[in-house]
Design an enzyme around this catalytic site. Structure first.
Site, PDB file in Angstrom:
ATOM      1  N   LYS A   1     -10.813  47.506 -56.090  1.00 31.39           N
ATOM      2  CA  LYS A   1     -12.006  47.828 -56.902  1.00 31.39           C
ATOM      3  C   LYS A   1     -11.646  47.977 -58.376  1.00 31.39           C
ATOM      4  CE  LYS A   1     -13.126  51.072 -53.537  1.00 31.39           C
ATOM      5  NZ  LYS A   1     -13.692  52.384 -53.216  1.00 31.39           N
TER       6      LYS A   1
ATOM      7  N   HIS B   1      15.878  45.267 -57.877  1.00 35.03           N
ATOM      8  CA  HIS B   1      15.599  45.616 -56.476  1.00 35.03           C
ATOM      9  C   HIS B   1      16.781  46.477 -56.021  1.00 35.03           C
ATOM     10  CE1 HIS B   1      14.309  45.590 -52.430  1.00 35.03           C
ATOM     11  NE2 HIS B   1      14.170  44.295 -52.208  1.00 35.03           N
TER      12      HIS B   1
ATOM     13  N   ARG C   1      11.194  43.409 -44.708  1.00 36.27           N
ATOM     14  CA  ARG C   1      12.388  44.251 -44.550  1.00 36.27           C
ATOM     15  C   ARG C   1      12.277  45.583 -45.288  1.00 36.27           C
ATOM     16  NH1 ARG C   1      12.419  39.598 -45.077  1.00 36.27           N
ATOM     17  NH2 ARG C   1      13.523  38.145 -43.774  1.00 36.27           N
ATOM     18  N   THR C   2      11.954  45.502 -46.566  1.00 33.56           N
ATOM     19  CA  THR C   2      12.008  46.709 -47.402  1.00 33.56           C
ATOM     20  C   THR C   2      10.972  47.727 -46.941  1.00 33.56           C
ATOM     21  OG1 THR C   2      12.587  45.190 -49.183  1.00 33.56           O
ATOM     22  CG2 THR C   2      12.123  47.465 -49.810  1.00 33.56           C
TER      23      THR C   2
ATOM     24  N   ARG D   1       6.584  48.440 -54.738  1.00 36.38           N
ATOM     25  CA  ARG D   1       6.952  47.063 -55.094  1.00 36.38           C
ATOM     26  C   ARG D   1       5.790  46.502 -55.892  1.00 36.38           C
ATOM     27  NH1 ARG D   1       9.293  42.559 -51.049  1.00 36.38           N
ATOM     28  NH2 ARG D   1      11.125  43.850 -51.454  1.00 36.38           N
TER      29      ARG D   1
HETATM   30  N1   CP Z   1      15.000  41.336 -49.176  1.00 28.74           N
HETATM   31  C1   CP Z   1      13.718  41.758 -49.250  1.00 28.74           C
HETATM   32  O1   CP Z   1      13.316  42.444 -50.191  1.00 28.74           O
HETATM   33  O2   CP Z   1      12.952  41.385 -48.182  1.00 28.74           O
HETATM   34  P1   CP Z   1      11.402  41.713 -48.031  1.00 28.74           P
HETATM   35  O3   CP Z   1      10.668  40.958 -49.097  1.00 28.74           O
HETATM   36  O4   CP Z   1      11.066  41.243 -46.633  1.00 28.74           O
HETATM   37  O5   CP Z   1      11.225  43.198 -48.196  1.00 28.74           O
END
Ligand code: CP
Length: 333
Positions: A113, A163, A85-86, A135
């Site tokens: 590496k 998040h 999603r993100t 992330r």
């Molecule tokens: N909710 C969320 O962060 O989903 P993803 O891990 O698919 O990005």
């Protein structure tokens, strides 16, 4: 780093879009380079992002205006952990605003590496990216690179920490459905300890006057949240009674080093949300989940597919919210 909304009239955002790019430029930007967490955002900043997301959503049909917004700017995403999603919604948001977008594939990048996080960030900046969406499994990784690069850094999830864009899209969805963020009862159920989503939502909602109740296995409930006015319910029925919003968290088996509950079956029985349990909440309660779901564990499959669930709306709203974040960090005035 507070946001001054002085002199900004939030109401005519839709007018700003119809006035084209010059109209959009009148919208006050966030007075910060990065979006790292909800903890240090003011309620005014949160509402500004949600208002601009509304504007972006309303303007989706006006692709000509939107695609001029950030034309010439570029975005790199660097996901050291999996995402559907993100990552895709940041890509879609950036492209809708006219940005060029590159998804760094970590497993076939020079990270494989042994390149350090700092050197990877500096390299992306030297290639010329204006924004880096990251992330990372390590809490604080986005904060660390933000110190070294002049590019905007956006936290797309760091370890068990935060998040923020998930919390923003969740608040956007709550406000869209309920019309407000004040005066609600919101129950957050599940693995609070490992959840960066829970952390960001609690930080975000504590800026508004709503009742927040958490419930989950005692081994998954950190005590630190009491300072944010969060109540702890021992039983799920107590948590969801009269709730306007039930927010289910994913069981994060990948982050557990030791078994924190006896079995998946027992977890589902004690803390899983079902259509039957939802009847204890307010009549027009909605059920949310950040995804990905463990169907049959934290949420029953028939509930996830029912009209009570707003899980796919959350995903859709994530694009507009991420467009708003990109515009408010990078858009020129
Ligand atoms: N909710 C969320 O962060 O989903 P993803 O891990 O698919 O990005």
């Amino acid at each position: 780093m507070s946001l001054s909304t002085q002199g900004v009239n939030h109401a005519p955002y839709t007018m700003a879009v119809s006035a084209g790019l010059d109209g959009l430029r009148q919208i006050k930007k966030l007075e910060r380079k990065d979006l790292l967490g909800m903890h240090d955002l003011s309620s005014e900043e949160v509402e500004l992002i949600l208002d601009v997301a509304d504007c972006m959503k309303g303007a989706m049909s006006n692709a000509n205006v939107l695609s001029e917004c950030l034309r010439g700017k570029s975005l790199a995403t660097a996901f050291y952990e999996p995402s559907t999603r993100t990552r895709t919604s940041f890509e879609r948001a950036g492209k809708a605003l006219g940005m060029s977008v590159t998804n760094l594939q970590i497993d076939v990048s020079s990270v494989a590496k042994g390149e350090s996080l700092k050197d990877t960030a500096l390299t992306l900046q030297s290639v010329g990216y204006d924004a880096i969406v990251i992330r990372h499994w390590a809490s604080g990784a986005p904060h660390f690179i933000a110190k070294y690069v002049s590019a905007s850094v956006i936290n797309a999830g760091d370890g068990m920490h935060e998040h923020p864009t998930q919390a923003l899209l969740d608040l956007y969805t709550m406000r869209k459905v309920k019309g407000r963020l004040h005066g609600l009862k919101i129950a957050i159920i599940g693995d609070i300890l490992h959840s960066r989503v829970a952390r960001s939502i609690i930080f975000a909602l504590s800026k508004f006057n709503s009742e927040l109740v958490v419930c989950g296995p005692p081994t998954m409930l950190p005590r630190a949240f009491s300072e944010f006015g969060v109540k702890v319910a021992k039983r799920i029925e107590e948590a969801i009674e009269g709730a306007d919003i039930i927010y289910m968290l994913r069981i994060q088996l990948e982050r557990q080093r030791v078994g924190l509950f006896p079995s998946i079956g027992e977890y589902a029985k004690l803390y899983g949300m079902t259509l039957e349990r939802v009847r204890l909440a307010s009549e027009d309660a909605i059920v949310m989940h950040p995804g990905p779901m463990n169907r049959g564990v934290e949420i029953a499959s028939d509930l996830a597919d029912s009209e009570k669930a707003r899980i796919l709306d959350q995903v859709t709203n994530g694009v507009a919210v991420r467009m708003a974040v990109l515009w408010l960090l990078l858009g020129s005035q």
